[in-house]
Design a protein around this motif. Structure first.
Motif, PDB file in Angstrom:
ATOM      1  N   ASP A  87       0.830  -1.212   0.000  1.00 29.68           N
ATOM      2  CA  ASP A  87       0.000   0.000   0.000  1.00 29.68           C
ATOM      3  C   ASP A  87       0.863   1.260   0.000  1.00 29.68           C
ATOM      4  O   ASP A  87       0.515   2.264  -0.640  1.00 29.68           O
ATOM      5  CB  ASP A  87      -0.944  -0.001   1.205  1.00 29.68           C
ATOM      6  CG  ASP A  87      -2.134  -0.931   1.012  1.00 29.68           C
ATOM      7  OD1 ASP A  87      -2.388  -1.344  -0.130  1.00 29.68           O
ATOM      8  OD2 ASP A  87      -2.808  -1.241   2.014  1.00 29.68           O
ATOM      9  N   ARG A 164      -7.796   1.642  -4.018  1.00 27.67           N
ATOM     10  CA  ARG A 164      -6.630   0.870  -4.434  1.00 27.67           C
ATOM     11  C   ARG A 164      -5.794   0.403  -3.243  1.00 27.67           C
ATOM     12  O   ARG A 164      -4.804  -0.309  -3.420  1.00 27.67           O
ATOM     13  CB  ARG A 164      -5.764   1.718  -5.373  1.00 27.67           C
ATOM     14  CG  ARG A 164      -6.466   2.155  -6.653  1.00 27.67           C
ATOM     15  CD  ARG A 164      -6.610   1.015  -7.633  1.00 27.67           C
ATOM     16  NE  ARG A 164      -5.303   0.521  -8.038  1.00 27.67           N
ATOM     17  CZ  ARG A 164      -4.577   1.066  -9.030  1.00 27.67           C
ATOM     18  NH1 ARG A 164      -5.055   2.120  -9.703  1.00 27.67           N
ATOM     19  NH2 ARG A 164      -3.399   0.563  -9.342  1.00 27.67           N
ATOM     20  N   ALA A 166      -5.921  -1.743  -0.095  1.00 21.32           N
ATOM     21  CA  ALA A 166      -6.754  -2.758   0.547  1.00 21.32           C
ATOM     22  C   ALA A 166      -6.705  -2.701   2.061  1.00 21.32           C
ATOM     23  O   ALA A 166      -7.691  -3.027   2.732  1.00 21.32           O
ATOM     24  CB  ALA A 166      -6.327  -4.147   0.064  1.00 21.32           C
TER      25      ALA A 166
END
Length: 259
Positions: A87, A164, A166
């Protein structure tokens, strides 16, 4: 009986207008401390960017920092909730492609990635934050656990990016940027971590806030107090709405419920 009070910094303890803690708040915290009440800070700022609490620093028992991603009592780390590497790299790719600055907060250090003139206007001028470490190589920061990402993006850009990621959530306490943390990192969970460590019951806690990132702690605290300058959503979930930071809001609430 209140045994612990948690304070947001910007817009709650510290005025956006003066960049200082009103003397009335200093006095109220001092009187609460004399009654044996523990004092905690609950902020979106990383610890290294807390530069405006000199008047009360000696009275602080612990900190919830980076919106709950790193919590400690005294010198002891209670919890650390980092963002996944995947991320983090996704946000940095967005920063490159969409050309926005992004603060990358590691466990020990930070940097401002893709810094531009917005960095100076928002952080140095408006928030009086200067130690942004643009000279730090982001690759060195990425070797640490990443606690928080603070991209300078609009709400529309935030809505484009967050699906985008998670394992992340975002919050705002300033309209110019978002704070991105791991899903379980928020001030409310930080409160639970601290009081579990200290043996304090949730009904014995009081929390102050003014922004969107204060929502979780205001909802979970035994007594949640919204500042008069808080957003309407926070006021609606608070148990009590005091006056603004510039109108002695901290003092007035502590006088009513603690002193």
């Amino acid at each position: 009986m209140i045994k612990a009070i948690f304070f947001d910094i910007d817009g709650t303890l510290v005025s956006f207008n003066t960049h200082r803690i009103p003397q009335s708040a200093v006095n109220a915290i001092s009187m609460a401390k004399e009654k044996g009440i523990k004092i905690y800070i609950s902020t979106g700022r990383p610890f290294s960017l807390i530069n405006n609490l000199d008047e009360i620093k000696h009275m602080i028992d612990g900190y919830i920092t980076a919106n709950g991603a790193l919590c400690f009592s005294g010198d002891k780390v209670i919890s650390c909730t980092p963002i996944s590497k995947e991320d983090v790299l996704t946000v940095l790719r967005f920063s490159d492609d969409m050309k926005f600055p992004c603060m990358v907060v590691g466990e020990k250090d930070l940097t401002m990635y893709n810094s531009d003139d917005r960095t100076d206007r928002i952080f140095r001028q408006m928030l009086n934050v200067h130690n942004l470490r643009e000279d730090n190589n982001v690759e060195l920061i990425l070797q640490q656990r990443i606690l928080q990402l603070t991209p300078v993006i609009s709400v529309a850009e935030e809505e484009q990016i967050m699906p985008r990621l998670a394992g992340c959530v975002s919050s705002r306490w300033c309209p110019d940027f978002a704070d991105i943390t791991a899903t379980n990192a928020n001030k409310g969970n930080g409160l639970l971590e601290v009081i579990s460590h200290e043996g304090i019951n949730i009904n014995e806690t009081m929390a102050f806030g003014d922004g969107g990132n204060d929502l979780s702690i205001i909802e979970k605290a035994g007594l949640g107090v919204a500042m008069g300058n808080a957003n309407q959503v926070l006021k609606e979930v608070a148990d009590y709405v005091t006056s603004s930071v510039d109108e002695d809001g901290v003092y007035n609430a502590i006088k009513s419920f603690v002193l």
